[in-house]
Design an enzyme around this catalytic site. Structure first.
Site, PDB file in Angstrom:
ATOM      1  N   ASP A 155      44.177  42.909  59.021  1.00 11.12           N
ATOM      2  CA  ASP A 155      44.708  42.091  57.927  1.00 11.12           C
ATOM      3  C   ASP A 155      43.999  40.734  58.012  1.00 11.12           C
ATOM      4  OD1 ASP A 155      47.674  41.706  56.217  1.00 11.12           O
ATOM      5  OD2 ASP A 155      46.422  39.980  56.704  1.00 11.12           O
ATOM      6  N   ILE A 156      43.229  40.412  57.001  1.00 13.69           N
ATOM      7  CA  ILE A 156      42.357  39.234  57.094  1.00 13.69           C
ATOM      8  C   ILE A 156      43.131  37.919  57.167  1.00 13.69           C
ATOM      9  CG2 ILE A 156      40.349  40.319  56.017  1.00 13.69           C
ATOM     10  CD1 ILE A 156      41.111  39.054  53.387  1.00 13.69           C
ATOM     11  N   THR A 226      39.276  38.086  37.900  1.00 11.78           N
ATOM     12  CA  THR A 226      39.653  38.937  36.766  1.00 11.78           C
ATOM     13  C   THR A 226      39.521  38.155  35.469  1.00 11.78           C
ATOM     14  OG1 THR A 226      41.553  39.921  35.638  1.00 11.78           O
ATOM     15  CG2 THR A 226      42.054  38.391  37.397  1.00 11.78           C
ATOM     16  N   SER A 270      50.616  36.326  34.711  1.00 10.47           N
ATOM     17  CA  SER A 270      51.583  36.901  35.643  1.00 10.47           C
ATOM     18  C   SER A 270      51.408  36.152  36.964  1.00 10.47           C
ATOM     19  CB  SER A 270      51.308  38.394  35.884  1.00 10.47           C
ATOM     20  OG  SER A 270      50.133  38.536  36.662  1.00 10.47           O
ATOM     21  N   TYR A 272      50.587  37.498  39.671  1.00 11.43           N
ATOM     22  CA  TYR A 272      49.344  38.026  40.224  1.00 11.43           C
ATOM     23  C   TYR A 272      48.149  37.238  39.679  1.00 11.43           C
ATOM     24  CZ  TYR A 272      45.103  40.739  39.438  1.00 11.43           C
ATOM     25  OH  TYR A 272      43.796  41.106  39.293  1.00 11.43           O
ATOM     26  N   HIS A 273      48.112  37.043  38.374  1.00 17.35           N
ATOM     27  CA  HIS A 273      46.985  36.308  37.786  1.00 17.35           C
ATOM     28  C   HIS A 273      46.937  34.869  38.306  1.00 17.35           C
ATOM     29  CE1 HIS A 273      47.125  39.655  34.778  1.00 17.35           C
ATOM     30  NE2 HIS A 273      45.823  39.509  34.895  1.00 17.35           N
ATOM     31  N   LYS A 276      45.075  34.820  41.449  1.00 14.29           N
ATOM     32  CA  LYS A 276      43.629  34.927  41.257  1.00 14.29           C
ATOM     33  C   LYS A 276      43.034  33.580  40.832  1.00 14.29           C
ATOM     34  CE  LYS A 276      41.827  38.655  41.388  1.00 14.29           C
ATOM     35  NZ  LYS A 276      41.217  39.386  42.528  1.00 14.29           N
ATOM     36  N   TYR A 346      51.664  48.602  23.994  1.00 12.27           N
ATOM     37  CA  TYR A 346      52.724  47.607  24.160  1.00 12.27           C
ATOM     38  C   TYR A 346      52.785  46.727  22.909  1.00 12.27           C
ATOM     39  CZ  TYR A 346      52.677  48.715  29.187  1.00 12.27           C
ATOM     40  OH  TYR A 346      52.758  49.349  30.410  1.00 12.27           O
TER      41      TYR A 346
END
Lengths: 508, 137
Positions: A155-156, A226, A270, A272-273, A276, A346
């Site tokens: 695990d880095i 992304t 989100s 998550y985004h 990033k 969606y």
């Protein structure tokens, strides 16, 4: 060849440590006056880690085309036996790239913490393309392709000392950072998942950057970002490649400024985004502070199952997820078509995104690895090969399923569980990879979709899709609600396809 | 291929300070994102002002003597030299139009900014697909 004129200045085999006065410019006056006293010694000099017999030399004096350590290949000049370390090597992209690069002659190493396997399992989902344990995968790579991949389970972030030791041992000449949780819905399940995603992504990236500073500062980092970082600006302004071009100007109160080189606005959609975006800034800062070099790859939505290597043997296949958390849209559409579930748009289903096929993504990554940035350079590419609305994609998948595989594919509009514009302008710029790195997309969307149907309709994969039907329809709402989305409309497919084809003709 | 001169500590005197025509120098660094984004603009300036002035690029890390001599402490810095003297200095990224105006002012030129062909992206409304058009500003 696109990188023939790159010099040792770009090469990860150059050792600049202690030989270059990188701090001289943009710092204090005192420092650069000091540099001027001793001009010859403060010239940029380097030593080649692969060819120590060259001694100290000016790294701008030799090009890749001239260096005996480089050989021409399909994706540009490439260091012979280039050492590439892939973080997240057990994943959909990581495993595919490992086999791809290994087949090109790279010495591939990699780490993974198996989080992806854990997360998918936790959700009650599974990769529909079966993959075996890492030991089996490595053995298959050796037997089928003759590759020896140096793998460690690390695990880095939480095992960063071990990670540092491994990097020090391997001394990778390029590090590909795929070790991130790639799911927006997974990060929106609840606070525990949001924390899990941000911890894994943000802290893992940070640990990697510090490791690179301390151990391999000349190594290039190719990090996966992304296109979702940019959001979909409703003004319709272009989505530039990470940084504004110099002719983009800000006008205000009759005055005007160039925005050249400034990071373009991000509008993540989100948690998550958001992680990033934070990674992007951490990378940008590390390049600025420590002269690291990084390509930040803003990848479009990935799809597909095929490269020569993963298709060479069932044991070499890469994973493929189709659940609501880890499945990407085209992969999910094909799985829905096979499972007899109407493809899920969606809301209006007019979300427009950039896309890229797995094989094309591997080619882009290889071209970037072959042609590293200059010291301190933080560069961004938008890794996209085509732009589609989700509605267009649904029609393409439905049409392919109906015409080539005799499936009765339907399309439905469902409630949108996300907070996003489901109808918006979209103008992405994706010129750098074609213009500067010689990339031309090889994969036609329709062809890849056909390959996916062929694989998904095999007995084993089809059975695995059926086994996990219950995780296909979305239940994770950005609001926190947990219930399956409801259907808004079943589309009149024949009429819509005809209309769509008419629009295609107009647009093309 | 860039029409710009590659300037160094060694050739700066001859190519810039002793030059018979004005010289615009882009002091840049590989670590500097605005410098990278200025590359096409600076290349275009060389074409815009062909026959009027020379355009050169000097890497600030590789050429510390020149960098120090002109006290360049930020990148990009644009300096226009005329008869060996500094006649214009600008720090930070600039659009092509802005640099043309600054240079024309320094040179005492009154003519309108030369036209430059640029690529402009437009997206078709229905699909958002990007198309490349060429227009003039």
């Amino acid at each position: 060849m696109h990188n023939a004129k790159c010099t040792c200045w770009n090469c990860p085999a150059i050792d600049l440590a202690g030989k270059v006065d990188f701090r001289a410019c943009g710092q204090s006056t005192k420092q650069f006056v000091k540099a001027a006293d001793d001009t010859e010694e403060t010239r940029i000099m380097g030593e080649c880690k692969r060819r120590p017999e060259l001694g100290l030399f000016d790294p701008m004096d030799m090009t890749f085309a001239e260096c005996t350590e480089y050989a021409p290949g399909p994706y540009g000049y490439m260091l012979r036996d280039m050492r590439v370390m892939i973080l997240g090597i057990d994943g959909y992209l990581g495993w595919t790239l490992a086999l791809w690069l290994g087949s090109l002659g790279c010495k591939v190493s990699g780490v993974d913490n198996y989080n992806r396997r854990e997360w998918v399992k936790e959700r009650g989902a599974q990769t529909i393309v079966p993959i075996s344990r890492m030991n089996e995968r490595l053995r298959a790579a050796r037997e089928v392709l003759g590759l020896n991949i140096d793998f460690r389970q690390i695990d880095i972030y939480s095992e960063r000392d071990r990670f540092k030791e491994f990097v020090d041992e391997v001394k990778p000449e390029s590090i590909v950072h795929y070790a991130e949780c790639p799911s927006a819905p997974f990060s929106m399940i609840d606070v525990e998942h949001a924390i899990k995603v941000q911890e894994n992504n943000v802290l893992g990236t940070l640990a990697t950057l510090f490791t690179m500073r301390d151990v391999v500062p000349e190594t290039s980092m190719v990090k996966l970002g992304t296109m979702g970082e940019y959001g979909t600006p409703l003004t319709g302004r272009p989505i530039f490649e990470g940084l504004f071009p110099a002719d983009a100007v800000l006008q205000w109160e009759g005055r005007e400024w160039s925005l050249g080189g400034e990071i373009v606005p991000r509008d993540p959609a989100s948690f998550y985004h958001v992680s990033k975006v934070q990674d992007t800034f951490n990378c940008y800062e590390a390049c600025k502070y420590w002269w690291l070099r990084s390509y930040d790859v803003m990848q479009g939505v990935i799809f597909g199952v095929d490269t020569d290597q993963v298709s060479a043997d069932p044991r070499l296949r890469t994973r493929l997820d189709i659940d609501e958390w880890f499945g990407t849209v085209i992969n999910r559409f094909v799985a829905q078509a096979v499972a007899g579930i109407p493809l899920t748009l969606y809301g209006m289903g007019r979300q427009i995104r950039g896309f890229i096929a797995l094989r094309d993504a591997m080619e882009c990554m290889t071209r970037l690895i072959c042609s590293p940035p200059e010291p301190g350079q933080y560069a961004v590419v938008n890794q996209v090969s085509g732009i589609y609305s989700t509605r267009e994609l649904a029609y393409i998948v439905a049409k392919t399923g109906r015409e080539h595989f005799g499936l009765d594919v339907q399309i439905q509009r469902v409630e949108n569980p996300r907070v996003e514009a489901d109808e918006h302008p979209f103008e992405a710029i994706y010129e750098r990879l074609p213009k500067e790195f010689g990339f031309a997309p090889q994969v036609a969307l329709e062809d890849e979709v056909r390959k996916m149907f062929e694989l998904f309709l095999t007995d084993e994969v089809r059975a695995r899709i059926e086994e996990r039907r219950q995780v296909i329809m979305p239940k994770t709402w950005w609001s926190g609600v947990k219930r399956e989305v409801e259907r808004l409309e079943l589309l009149d497919l024949q009429g819509e396809i005809e209309e769509d084809e008419r629009m295609f003709k107009i647009n093309r | 291929m860039s029409a710009c001169l590659r300037l160094t500590d060694d050739n700066f005197l001859e190519e810039v300070l002793d030059a018979e025509v004005p010289v615009l120098v882009d002091f840049w660094g590989s670590w500097c994102p605005p410098c990278k984004m200025m590359e096409p603009v600076v290349d275009a300036l060389a074409e815009t002002f062909a026959g009027v002035l020379k355009v050169g690029k000097l890497n600030v890390d590789r050429n510390p003597a020149t960098r120090s001599q002109f006290e360049v402490s930020a990148a990009p810095t644009f300096i226009l030299f005329q008869d060996g003297e500094v006649s214009m200095r600008a720090i930070g990224a600039r659009s092509h139009k802005q640099l043309v105006e600054l240079i024309n002012r320094a040179l005492g030129r009154r003519e309108a900014a030369p036209q430059r062909v640029v690529a402009v992206h437009t997206a078709s409304q229905a699909s958002g697909r990007t198309q490349l058009e060429v227009s003039t500003i």
